[in-house]
Design a protein around this motif. Structure first.
Motif, mmCIF file in Angstrom:
data_model
loop_
_atom_site.group_PDB
_atom_site.id
_atom_site.type_symbol
_atom_site.label_atom_id
_atom_site.label_comp_id
_atom_site.label_asym_id
_atom_site.label_seq_id
_atom_site.Cartn_x
_atom_site.Cartn_y
_atom_site.Cartn_z
ATOM 1 N N ASP A 49 0.820 -1.207 0.000
ATOM 2 C CA ASP A 49 0.000 0.000 0.000
ATOM 3 C C ASP A 49 0.860 1.266 0.000
ATOM 4 O O ASP A 49 1.961 1.295 0.561
ATOM 5 N N ALA A 50 0.315 2.325 -0.582
ATOM 6 C CA ALA A 50 1.061 3.576 -0.765
ATOM 7 C C ALA A 50 1.543 4.184 0.545
ATOM 8 O O ALA A 50 2.600 4.825 0.588
ATOM 9 N N PRO A 79 -4.438 -1.216 -5.777
ATOM 10 C CA PRO A 79 -3.450 -0.322 -5.158
ATOM 11 C C PRO A 79 -2.909 -0.757 -3.802
ATOM 12 O O PRO A 79 -1.821 -0.319 -3.416
ATOM 13 N N ALA A 83 0.722 -0.130 -5.392
ATOM 14 C CA ALA A 83 0.877 1.326 -5.320
ATOM 15 C C ALA A 83 2.321 1.793 -5.435
ATOM 16 O O ALA A 83 2.581 2.940 -5.817
ATOM 17 N N PHE A 110 -2.662 3.615 -14.002
ATOM 18 C CA PHE A 110 -2.367 4.026 -12.632
ATOM 19 C C PHE A 110 -1.149 4.949 -12.558
ATOM 20 O O PHE A 110 -1.102 5.871 -11.746
#
Length: 385
Positions: A49-50, A79, A83, A110
Motif C-alpha cells: 500500500d502507498a 493499489p 501502489a 495508474f
C-alpha cells in the motif's frame, strides 16, 4: 522473515486502516505481503500500500543487502499491492517488471508518468521464468478478483504465491482464527467469482504445493488441505455448517420481538447454531458471511414506503450480487396497514439459484398476535427439520 530456502517476507502491517476497501471493518488491521526470492536472478513479488512505501523499501533493501533486484513480479494491480511500482522502479532503475498484458494496460492507467521502456517482460499463461535454481510459472486467474490477476508457482520450494487467494483480514502481529476472518474476506471481496475460483483450484490441484504465500494474511505451511477445502466450499456455494441466520431490521421493536421469539424457539428445539443480526447496528459483512456459512436464513423487516427497510434492501443486495444460492429462506414481514415486505423480499431473489422457501411466512400487523406466535412455532419446526 524467511519463508523458504531463498524466499524472504518483506511485507508490512497496517494498523492505521479502519475500513478496508472503504467498507470492511478491520479491528485488527491488515497485512500487505511482499516477498523477495534471492537467486542468481533476484525477484521481488509485488509491492504494498502507498502509505507504507518507505517501510517496505527499507524491508526490501535489508534483504537485498546491497544486491540489485532483477525482476519485480506484479500479480495484481489493486493499489493495496501495486501502489509502489513506480517508487520501486525509481529506486532500482535497471529492474525489469514482469506482468501480463492486462496488467501492463492497468499499470499505464495508474502510473501515467512512468515509462518502463524496454524494462517490461510480458508473460503468457503457463509461461515460466528461471531465476537460477528457482523456476517461476505464471498461472492466470482472471476475476479472482480482478481480470488481470495471476498467481505464481515456484517449483523449487513448492510455493504458491496466491495473490489475493487464501488471504484474510488482520495484521500479522495479531493472533486470531484464520477461518472466520478469511471467510469474511473471501465472501465480501471474492464471493461473486466462485466459478473462477473453482477453475483456479482445479489448476492448483495439479501442483505440489507445500507453502501458500498470499498477499494478505499469514503464510500457510501446515494443514493446507484445510484451507483448500474451505475455499472449495466457499467458491461452490455449499453449506459449510448447519445453523440458522436471522437478519432483521426493526423500527419500534415489534419485528425485533418476533425475531427474539423465533431465536428462542430454535434454541429450545436444539438448533445447532442461531446467529442473529440487527442490520442497522451489526457488522453487515459479518451478517453476509454467516448467511453463506449456514444453510438457512430468515429475513425479518417492515414494509417501508411500499418497499422494505433500507438496511434489509442493502443486505439482500449484498447476498444476491455474490450469487447467494443453495439455501433455505424464511420470511417475516410487518406492516400496520399494507404489509408488502415478504413479496418484495422474495422478488429480490428471483435470479438466485436453488432457493427453497419455507412454507410458513409470518405476517405481523403492527404487533405480535396469538396467530403470529403459532406461525413462529411452525417456522421453527420447519427450520429444525
Amino acid at each position: 522473515m524467511k519463508v523458504g530456502n531463498d524466499i524472504y517476507y518483506v511485507g508490512v502491517n497496517d494498523h492505521q486502516v479502519d475500513l478496508f476497501e472503504g467498507q470492511y471493518d478491520v479491528p485488527n488491521g491488515m497485512s500487505y505481503n511482499s516477498y523477495v526470492i534471492m537467486d542468481e536472478k533476484i525477484a521481488v513479488m509485488d509491492t504494498v500500500d502507498a502509505h507504507f512505501a518507505e517501510e517496505w523499501l527499507g524491508n526490501v533493501a535489508n534483504v537485498l543487502n546491497g544486491a540489485k533486484p532483477d525482476y519485480l513480479v506484479v500479480q495484481h494491480m489493486e493499489p493495496d499491492h501495486a501502489a509502489n511500482i513506480e517508487n520501486f522502479v525509481k529506486a532500482y532503475p535497471e529492474v525489469t517488471v514482469v506482468a501480463n498484458t492486462k496488467t501492463f494496460t492497468m499499470m499505464e492507467n495508474f502510473f501515467r508518468g512512468m515509462d518502463l521502456g524496454d524494462r517490461k517482460l510480458v508473460v503468457a499463461n503457463g509461461e515460466s521464468l528461471t531465476l537460477g535454481k528457482h523456476v517461476l510459472t505464471f498461472v492466470f486467474a482472471p476475476m479472482v478478483h480482478w481480470p488481470e490477476v495471476m498467481v505464481t508457482y515456484d517449483s523449487t520450494d513448492k510455493v504458491l504465491f496466491s495473490a489475493d487467494g487464501f488471504g484474510k483480514f488482520g495484521a500479522l502481529d495479531v493472533e486470531e482464527d484464520w477461518d472466520c476472518e478469511a471467510r469474511r474476506y473471501y465472501i465480501g471481496i471474492v464471493g461473486k467469482y466462485g466459478p473462477q475460483v473453482q477453475k483456479l483450484l482445479k489448476a492448483a490441484s495439479t501442483l505440489d504445493i507445500q507453502t501458500i504465500c498470499p498477499l494478505h494474511g499469514p503464510i500457510l505451511t501446515e494443514n493446507l488441505g484445510h484451507y483448500i477445502e474451505k475455499y472449495d466450499i466457499w467458491s461452490s456455494y455449499k453449506v459449510e455448517d448447519e445453523g440458522v441466520v436471522i437478519a432483521y431490521s426493526s423500527v419500534y421493536g415489534n419485528t425485533k420481538k418476533a425475531v427474539e421469539v423465533l431465536a428462542q424457539k430454535l434454541e429450545e428445539k436444539g438448533c445447532p447454531k442461531v446467529s442473529v443480526f440487527d442490520l442497522a447496528r451489526d457488522d453487515m459483512a459479518e451478517a453476509v458471511e454467516d448467511a453463506f456459512r449456514y444453510g438457512k436464513l430468515v429475513l425479518a423487516t417492515i414494509t417501508y414506503n411500499a418497499d422494505i427497510f433500507p438496511f434489509m434492501k442493502t443486505y439482500i443486495d449484498h447476498l444476491t450480487e455474490r450469487n447467494y444460492q443453495n439455501r433455505t429462506i424464511g420470511l417475516i414481514e410487518n406492516g400496520s396497514w399494507a404489509p408488502n415486505a415478504a413479496k418484495v423480499m422474495k422478488a429480490e431473489f428471483e435470479k438466485s439459484k436453488n432457493i427453497t422457501w419455507l412454507d410458513t411466512t409470518v405476517k405481523i400487523m403492527s404487533s405480535l398476535s396469538e396467530e403470529n406466535m403459532e406461525q413462529l412455532d411452525q417456522m421453527a419446526e420447519e427450520l429444525c427439520k
